[in-house]
Design an enzyme around this catalytic site. Structure first.
Site, short mmCIF file in Angstrom:
data_model
loop_
_atom_site.label_atom_id
_atom_site.label_comp_id
_atom_site.label_asym_id
_atom_site.label_seq_id
_atom_site.Cartn_x
_atom_site.Cartn_y
_atom_site.Cartn_z
N LYS A 14 21.29 47.17 64.35
CA LYS A 14 22.57 46.33 64.36
C LYS A 14 23.37 48.37 64.44
O LYS A 14 23.98 48.42 64.39
CB LYS A 14 23.23 46.32 62.84
N HIS A 72 32.60 41.76 49.86
CA HIS A 72 31.03 41.61 49.63
C HIS A 72 31.31 41.46 48.08
O HIS A 72 30.57 40.54 46.97
CB HIS A 72 30.60 42.72 49.86
#
Ligand code: PNS
Length: 158
Positions: free
Chosen positions: A41, A17
């Site tokens: 999630k 990321h």
């Protein structure tokens, strides 16, 4: 001035990321890292924790700002005045999902341009879920995540 937004669940932020965010920060005047609540999630880290970890990981990037959000990404982009959506692409397996999200976001907000940045080979296999699994099994994750995340994972699983 072009403001870009880089969204994700970041549970937790990884070196992959960070690589995409760093590249985006070199391409755009300002980059907003938007950490999605993603309650469906069931994240390991709370939204506040994920924002704090991402902010610490990005602290050396002066034109990067980290925020948490709930709701639609296109609404956040409009509110923040972002005109570019930056997504990282690892392998071909990401493509179907990203293709669907890009088409949907385009329908919802055609003025928001989605741009993809390819991950370099050393990060192509890396994901937050793999990092969580390795850490939960007491494996070494220092080469996959920034030091603050390594520390947080160590505390969470030990
Ligand atoms: O890191 P992730 O979990 O793959 O990121 C997915 C994310 C957060 C970018 C996506 O779920 C998202 O944009 N969520 C916000 C809600 C939204 O706008 N959904 C419609 C677009 S698919």
């Amino acid at each position: 001035m072009t403001r870009a937004i880089t969204p994700g669940t970041f549970d937790p932020i990884t070196s992959g990321h960070l690589d995409v965010i760093t590249r985006a920060s070199q391409l755009f005047d300002e980059v907003i890292v938007a950490v999605a609540a993603s309650p469906n999630k069931k994240p390991l880290f709370s939204l506040e924790e994920r924002v704090a970890l991402a902010a610490e990981a990005c602290e050396s990037l002066p034109n990067v700002r980290v925020i948490g959000f709930e709701g639609l990404l296109v609404d956040l982009a409009k509110k923040e005045g972002a005109t570019v959506l930056v997504k990282g692409l690892r392998a071909i397996t990401d493509f179907e999902y990203e293709f669907q999200m890009t088409a949907l976001n385009y329908e919802l907000c055609p003025e928001l341009e989605t741009v993809f940045i390819m991950s370099p080979p050393q990060y192509m296999y890396l994901s937050s879920s793999i990092v969580r699994e390795v850490a939960s099994l007491k494996g070494e994750v220092g080469q996959f995540v920034p030091p603050c995340v390594e520390h947080a994972l160590g505390k969470r699983f030990n």
